[in-house]
Design an enzyme around this catalytic site. Structure first.
Site, PDB file in Angstrom:
ATOM      1  N   PHE A 257      60.889  62.643  -7.555  1.00  0.00           N
ATOM      2  CA  PHE A 257      60.012  61.511  -7.284  1.00  0.00           C
ATOM      3  C   PHE A 257      58.664  61.664  -7.969  1.00  0.00           C
ATOM      4  CE2 PHE A 257      62.389  61.804  -3.057  1.00  0.00           C
ATOM      5  CZ  PHE A 257      63.455  61.099  -3.574  1.00  0.00           C
TER       6      PHE A 257
ATOM      7  N   TRP B 253      58.460  53.495  -4.258  1.00  0.00           N
ATOM      8  CA  TRP B 253      57.753  54.622  -4.875  1.00  0.00           C
ATOM      9  C   TRP B 253      58.661  55.842  -4.963  1.00  0.00           C
ATOM     10  CZ3 TRP B 253      56.683  59.428  -2.664  1.00  0.00           C
ATOM     11  CH2 TRP B 253      55.838  60.269  -3.402  1.00  0.00           C
ATOM     12  N   HIS B 254      59.544  56.010  -3.982  1.00  0.00           N
ATOM     13  CA  HIS B 254      60.426  57.175  -3.980  1.00  0.00           C
ATOM     14  C   HIS B 254      61.455  57.118  -5.110  1.00  0.00           C
ATOM     15  CE1 HIS B 254      58.828  57.952   0.083  1.00  0.00           C
ATOM     16  NE2 HIS B 254      59.260  59.179  -0.085  1.00  0.00           N
ATOM     17  N   GLY B 255      61.842  55.936  -5.532  1.00  0.00           N
ATOM     18  CA  GLY B 255      62.842  55.869  -6.591  1.00  0.00           C
ATOM     19  C   GLY B 255      63.094  54.447  -7.045  1.00  0.00           C
TER      20      GLY B 255
END
Length: 476
Positions: free
Chosen positions: A476, A318-320
């Site tokens: 993000f 989800w962060h990247g």
């Protein structure tokens, strides 16, 4: 439009506060309409063409919630989740997936250079939580204007927190409004966060950027590698802590309360405690809307560990869009499994041991610092070079003495000073409701105002003398 720019501080914010203050004396719908309009303007300042995406997404989710509330149709709820995930998948992960498919097939890859819409990850999670809570009967959908004000609220657009409709709807129903006391208090909290950002996070960034940049193509000295990791760890700490304070302060100026999202995570004595203090609202979302639906800890212990590992790996992704983020999430998932396993076999007599706490803190910090290598590196090659560099000779650092002294001072603040909420007694921030703390103790209020004004002055001096850096979680 970043919070740490003169454009926001001297143009947008005064106008937004003035409009909110004036309309707060009228009907509440007018205040909410003004707040929604200011938030829409803030959102459009990033990429005006994406404003339609926010409006369409909010309208569609509100309609879906209306239909779900009438019939509790599970298929419609699942379709709503898919509807929210589709834009996130396209904007955030399309290039990554296409690049790796082309690489596997030996085809040339042409990046589409998609620009990420502002706060798409945070808004997606908030809307999924909204549909889930409506489907479960935990919250009513409320009016369309209240939902629009909730989803577009500008203090949390850049980097969270991930707030729930169940937290904002009661405040809207209570017709929470700005007041002079809340504006002053919020401005002081905002100033503390702003100073953390521009005086510490932005000043640490060049050291981490330079060494990580060199490591993208070669090995660096062990000393430089260790200092760069420490610099980035402190940078992201003050960056995220500063933003969290600013978001809470801005909401306070508007008469609203946002949940705590950051609480001295580097003092945690276990990785479990770390995730209860770092990005608190993300941890809460992953627990309530992913970990528990997967089965949580209700089944066999092996299933619990699989759920932990899967949730944290997905949290990393989800962060990247990159393998390094997946590895970072998997690392934390594995650490959580080990932590839970240790808790299950740890003798009760060791529960309060200072030695065990110190060992736990050391192991936690080692895990967190090692994980930041993957989080910060642009690719796996850079991560590999940074890790290999730690085992090279520890020569004299190439960083300037000033940068090293600043780094040492920042880590002293991190490990010695309490969290902002603890330092100034903002008990109302932890309880999620307003308190008359500052009204009861005038001296504390005057001291806070004096500190906030001083930090705001120095922050502005730093801002006008340099180029502002985007918040790390902005991407993000």
């Amino acid at each position: 439009m970043l919070f740490s720019t003169t454009l926001f501080l001297f143009s947008f914010l005064p106008r937004a506060l003035a409009a909110s203050w004036l309309t707060s004396f009228g009907p509440y719908w007018l205040f909410l309409l003004t707040l929604t309009g200011a938030s829409a303007y803030f959102y459009a300042a990033h990429i005006p063409a994406y404003l339609w995406l926010l409006g369409l997404s909010a309208a569609a989710n509100y309609v879906i919630a209306t239909l779900i509330g009438k019939g509790h149709r599970r298929w419609l709820y699942l379709a709503g989740i898919a509807f929210n995930l589709a834009p996130l998948g396209y904007f955030k992960y399309w290039d990554f997936v296409a690049r790796n498919i082309d690489r596997a097939l030996g085809l040339p890859f042409t990046p589409s250079n998609i620009i990420l819409p502002l706060a798409i990850s945070f808004i997606t999670f908030e809307q999924i939580a909204f549909l889930s809570d409506v489907h479960a009967g935990r919250v009513e959908r409320g009016s369309a204007l209240r939902y629009a004000a909730f989803i577009s609220l500008f203090p949390k657009l850049i980097a969270g927190p991930i707030i729930r409709y169940t937290e904002m709807l009661p405040q809207f129903r209570a017709e929470k409004r700005p007041s002079l006391d809340l504006i002053v208090t919020g401005l002081c909290i905002f100033s503390i966060g702003l100073f953390k950002k521009v005086a510490f996070a932005d000043q640490l960034a060049p050291s981490a950027d330079r060494i990580f940049g060199l490591a993208s193509g070669q090995l660096v000295s062990g000393t430089d590698a260790a200092l760069a990791i420490a610099a980035y760890a402190a940078q992201i700490y003050f960056d995220f802590s500063g933003y969290s304070d600013m978001a809470i302060g801005l909401a306070c100026m508007l008469g609203l309360t946002l949940p705590i999202n950051f609480f001295s995570p580097y003092k945690a004595t276990s990785i479990i405690e770390f995730w209860r203090c770092w990005h608190i609202t993300l941890s809460r979302f992953l627990r309530d809307y992913l970990y528990i639906p997967l089965g949580g800890s209700r089944g066999r212990i092996s299933r619990t560990y699989v759920n932990l590992f899967l949730v944290m790996t997905l949290g990393g992704i989800w962060h990247g869009a990159g393998f390094a983020f997946a590895i970072w999430g998997a690392l934390h998932g594995a650490a959580l499994i080990i932590n839970h396993a240790w808790n299950s076999i740890r003798p009760a007599t060791l529960a309060g041991s200072r030695l065990v706490s110190f060992v736990g803190w050391t192991a936690t910090m080692a895990t967190v610092l090692f994980g930041w290598i993957f989080f910060r590196a642009v690719d796996l090659a850079t991560s590999r070079n940074m890790i290999s560099s730690l085992f090279t000779p520890w020569a004299t650092s190439t960083l300037e003495p000033r940068a090293i002294h600043l780094l040492g001072f920042c880590w002293l603040l991190i490990l010695v000073c309490p969290n902002t909420a603890q330092l100034f007694g903002f008990s109302f921030l932890l309880k999620g409701s307003e308190s008359d703390y500052l009204r009861q103790i005038p001296a504390a209020k005057l001291g806070l105002v004096a500190l906030g004004g001083t930090l705001l002055f120095f922050s502005v001096v730093i801002m006008v003398s340099g180029t502002p850096n985007a918040f790390i979680y902005f991407q993000f």
